[in-house]
Design an enzyme around this catalytic site. Sequence first.
Site, mmCIF file in Angstrom:
data_model
loop_
_atom_site.group_PDB
_atom_site.id
_atom_site.type_symbol
_atom_site.label_atom_id
_atom_site.label_comp_id
_atom_site.label_asym_id
_atom_site.label_seq_id
_atom_site.Cartn_x
_atom_site.Cartn_y
_atom_site.Cartn_z
ATOM 1 N N ARG A 63 0.827 -1.214 0.000
ATOM 2 C CA ARG A 63 0.000 0.000 0.000
ATOM 3 C C ARG A 63 0.857 1.258 0.000
ATOM 4 O O ARG A 63 0.413 2.309 -0.478
ATOM 5 C CB ARG A 63 -0.979 -0.021 1.169
ATOM 6 C CG ARG A 63 -2.081 -1.066 0.985
ATOM 7 C CD ARG A 63 -3.040 -1.076 2.147
ATOM 8 N NE ARG A 63 -2.366 -1.351 3.404
ATOM 9 C CZ ARG A 63 -2.447 -2.497 4.069
ATOM 10 N NH1 ARG A 63 -3.197 -3.467 3.634
ATOM 11 N NH2 ARG A 63 -1.789 -2.662 5.190
ATOM 12 N N GLU A 100 5.417 -8.337 13.884
ATOM 13 C CA GLU A 100 4.665 -8.852 15.022
ATOM 14 C C GLU A 100 4.472 -10.358 14.921
ATOM 15 O O GLU A 100 4.303 -11.043 15.906
ATOM 16 C CB GLU A 100 3.258 -8.256 15.104
ATOM 17 C CG GLU A 100 3.006 -6.814 14.928
ATOM 18 C CD GLU A 100 3.066 -6.247 13.528
ATOM 19 O OE1 GLU A 100 2.056 -5.706 13.074
ATOM 20 O OE2 GLU A 100 4.125 -6.291 12.885
#
Length: 172
Positions: A63, A100
Amino acid sequence: MNPDALARAESLIATIPDFPEPGILFRDISPLLADAAALRTIAMAMAEPYDGSFDVVAGVEARGFLLAGAIAVASGTGLAPIRKAGKLPRPAGSVSYDLEYGSATIEMTDDLTAGARVLLVDDVLATGGTLRAGQQLLEQLGYTLAGTSVLMELTALQGRTVCGDVHSVFTV
């Protein structure tokens, strides 16, 4: 920047619960990107603090590419993609980092002029790992980091502690 235009752009960001996994609230910018006025508004807002101080916009896959393209056109500058490992035919540098949920590597070519001033952009600042890797990659290739800008920052994840000062248009 027009606060009403920014509020309208922000209202177009959809929140999708439990994507890509349970407990995650995914911020979908697709409706914002589909709206020409909103896209122009956020492109200008992301670049505004750095006006005149960059030659190229580098966008982090995927993005970040979309936002970088809009910012580059709006600011009259070039665009440099930062890709996931294995996607470029002739990478000149790479940086690996932790996410993460795993690890990743990003790469970039050395097609820019030596010392080029680069505005690094992505859609979201979360834990800061991706943006910090992008900053390190630009440094590794001898480019000057003009600044780092994101569409939105997830403040609870404290990404700034990893990647330093970042301009965020929206905070969540």
